[in-house]
Scaffold this motif. Structure first.
Motif, PDB file in Angstrom:
ATOM      1  N   ASP A 146       5.172  13.179  -4.858  1.00 33.29           N
ATOM      2  CA  ASP A 146       4.428  12.479  -3.823  1.00 33.29           C
ATOM      3  C   ASP A 146       2.962  12.525  -4.240  1.00 33.29           C
ATOM      4  O   ASP A 146       2.615  13.109  -5.271  1.00 33.29           O
ATOM      5  CB  ASP A 146       4.597  13.139  -2.456  1.00 33.29           C
ATOM      6  N   ALA A 179       5.821   4.720  -8.576  1.00 35.91           N
ATOM      7  CA  ALA A 179       6.494   4.846  -7.284  1.00 35.91           C
ATOM      8  C   ALA A 179       6.495   6.309  -6.856  1.00 35.91           C
ATOM      9  O   ALA A 179       6.826   7.197  -7.643  1.00 35.91           O
ATOM     10  CB  ALA A 179       7.918   4.318  -7.380  1.00 35.91           C
ATOM     11  N   PRO A 206       8.234   8.538  -0.015  1.00 36.99           N
ATOM     12  CA  PRO A 206       9.250   7.505  -0.266  1.00 36.99           C
ATOM     13  C   PRO A 206       8.777   6.130   0.180  1.00 36.99           C
ATOM     14  O   PRO A 206       8.260   5.957   1.286  1.00 36.99           O
ATOM     15  CB  PRO A 206      10.444   7.987   0.571  1.00 36.99           C
ATOM     16  N   GLY A 207       8.936   5.145  -0.701  1.00 36.65           N
ATOM     17  CA  GLY A 207       8.493   3.783  -0.394  1.00 36.65           C
ATOM     18  C   GLY A 207       7.037   3.533  -0.695  1.00 36.65           C
ATOM     19  O   GLY A 207       6.546   2.420  -0.505  1.00 36.65           O
ATOM     20  N   GLY A 208       6.320   4.562  -1.174  1.00 29.09           N
ATOM     21  CA  GLY A 208       4.907   4.402  -1.485  1.00 29.09           C
ATOM     22  C   GLY A 208       4.673   4.169  -2.963  1.00 29.09           C
ATOM     23  O   GLY A 208       5.585   4.267  -3.780  1.00 29.09           O
ATOM     24  N   ASP A 267      10.428  -7.061  -4.846  1.00 27.02           N
ATOM     25  CA  ASP A 267      11.542  -6.108  -4.901  1.00 27.02           C
ATOM     26  C   ASP A 267      11.238  -4.968  -5.872  1.00 27.02           C
ATOM     27  O   ASP A 267      12.129  -4.478  -6.566  1.00 27.02           O
ATOM     28  CB  ASP A 267      12.838  -6.806  -5.293  1.00 27.02           C
ATOM     29  N   GLN A 278      10.786  -1.889  -5.544  1.00 26.13           N
ATOM     30  CA  GLN A 278      11.509  -0.627  -5.372  1.00 26.13           C
ATOM     31  C   GLN A 278      12.852  -0.649  -6.101  1.00 26.13           C
ATOM     32  O   GLN A 278      13.352   0.394  -6.525  1.00 26.13           O
ATOM     33  CB  GLN A 278      11.717  -0.324  -3.891  1.00 26.13           C
ATOM     34  N   GLY A 318       7.657   9.478  -4.065  1.00 26.91           N
ATOM     35  CA  GLY A 318       8.846   9.847  -3.311  1.00 26.91           C
ATOM     36  C   GLY A 318      10.047  10.161  -4.175  1.00 26.91           C
ATOM     37  O   GLY A 318      11.113  10.506  -3.641  1.00 26.91           O
ATOM     38  N   TRP A 319       9.900  10.032  -5.489  1.00 29.36           N
ATOM     39  CA  TRP A 319      10.997  10.344  -6.408  1.00 29.36           C
ATOM     40  C   TRP A 319      10.696  11.653  -7.135  1.00 29.36           C
ATOM     41  O   TRP A 319      11.194  12.695  -6.766  1.00 29.36           O
ATOM     42  CB  TRP A 319      11.171   9.199  -7.410  1.00 29.36           C
TER      43      TRP A 319
END
Length: 245
Positions: A106, A100, A170-172, A73, A75, A102-103
């Motif tokens: 990238d 992380a 995002p999600g990467g 978990d 993320q 995407g915030w």
């Protein structure tokens, strides 16, 4: 004395993770390589050693040992709170630092040869593309930090895929220096993180630069980028001219 290098490495990773969090980057603990008799590990006698690298995730055949978040978990756990990040690196384990995407940014994961050409092009002070943070692994791969993509326009995604470049949005996630992974080896900064107020290049800008220096597109594309009309995927209004990093 055997624990001293481990302790120093944990301190170095903690300092880096806290610095990243202070920049507003979302951080999460990563896995690490387990160095014991059942793994090829750091002290392998030969590159031909058939024993696999053991990942702390305990998956027998982890596809990316030491190069992914430790928790499923992750993320939800990812944070830019420096105090929370410092606590993660206060125990006995020595997790890698994972950022992380995407915030706040990238990233583009670029193969060795193409990444070298892209970086060389970016060092041209006359190119109106800002140079964001750039990291590189011992294995030769490059990670170029870019601003978060505001759209999922398929043309530039297709262009990146045709070059063997992977967009991390995002999600990467990606490993951050001074982490050490399995296939990647150690990571270091080629261009260190700048002032948080500095402008990052856009995905479209880096896509245009990569296409301009890729042998797959020939010298005609390079000539067009240097002297002709701008590539439609590149917004040349972004960012001031910069000196070499």
């Amino acid at each position: 004395m055997a624990l001293f290098p481990r302790r120093e490495r944990r301190k170095a990773l903690r300092r880096a993770a806290v610095d990243y969090a202070g920049r507003g980057w979302f951080v999460v603990p990563g896995t690490h390589i387990v160095h014991d008799g059942r793994s090829r590990g750091r002290h392998a006698r030969s590159r031909q050693d058939a024993r696999p690298l053991r990942c702390s995730c305990k998956l027998p055949l982890c596809p990316v040992p030491g190069e992914h978040p430790a928790a499923p978990d992750w993320q939800v756990q990812a944070t830019c709170d420096p105090e929370a990040v410092a606590w993660w690196w206060s125990g006995r384990d020595v997790p890698n630092v994972v950022l992380a995407t995407g915030w706040s940014f990238d990233a583009l994961h670029v193969p060795s040869g193409l990444g070298t050409r892209v970086f060389g092009r970016l060092r041209d002070p006359h190119l109106p593309v800002p140079v964001g943070p750039v990291s590189r692994s011992v294995s030769g791969d490059w990670w170029f930090f870019v601003g978060p993509a505001l759209d999922t326009d398929q043309p530039w995604l297709d262009r990146l895929a045709s070059l063997g470049v992977r967009h991390l949005g995002p999600g990467g996630f990606l490993l951050a220096p001074p982490s050490t992974g399995g296939a990647a080896g150690g990571l270091g900064w080629v261009v260190p993180p700048p002032d948080p107020r500095d402008t990052l290049p856009t995905v479209q800008q880096l896509t245009g630069v990569a296409m301009g220096v890729s042998p797959r597109f020939g010298t005609g594309q390079q000539h067009e980028l240097r002297h002709g009309e701008p590539d439609p995927g590149v917004d040349r209004r972004w960012g001031p001219d910069r000196d070499d990093p």
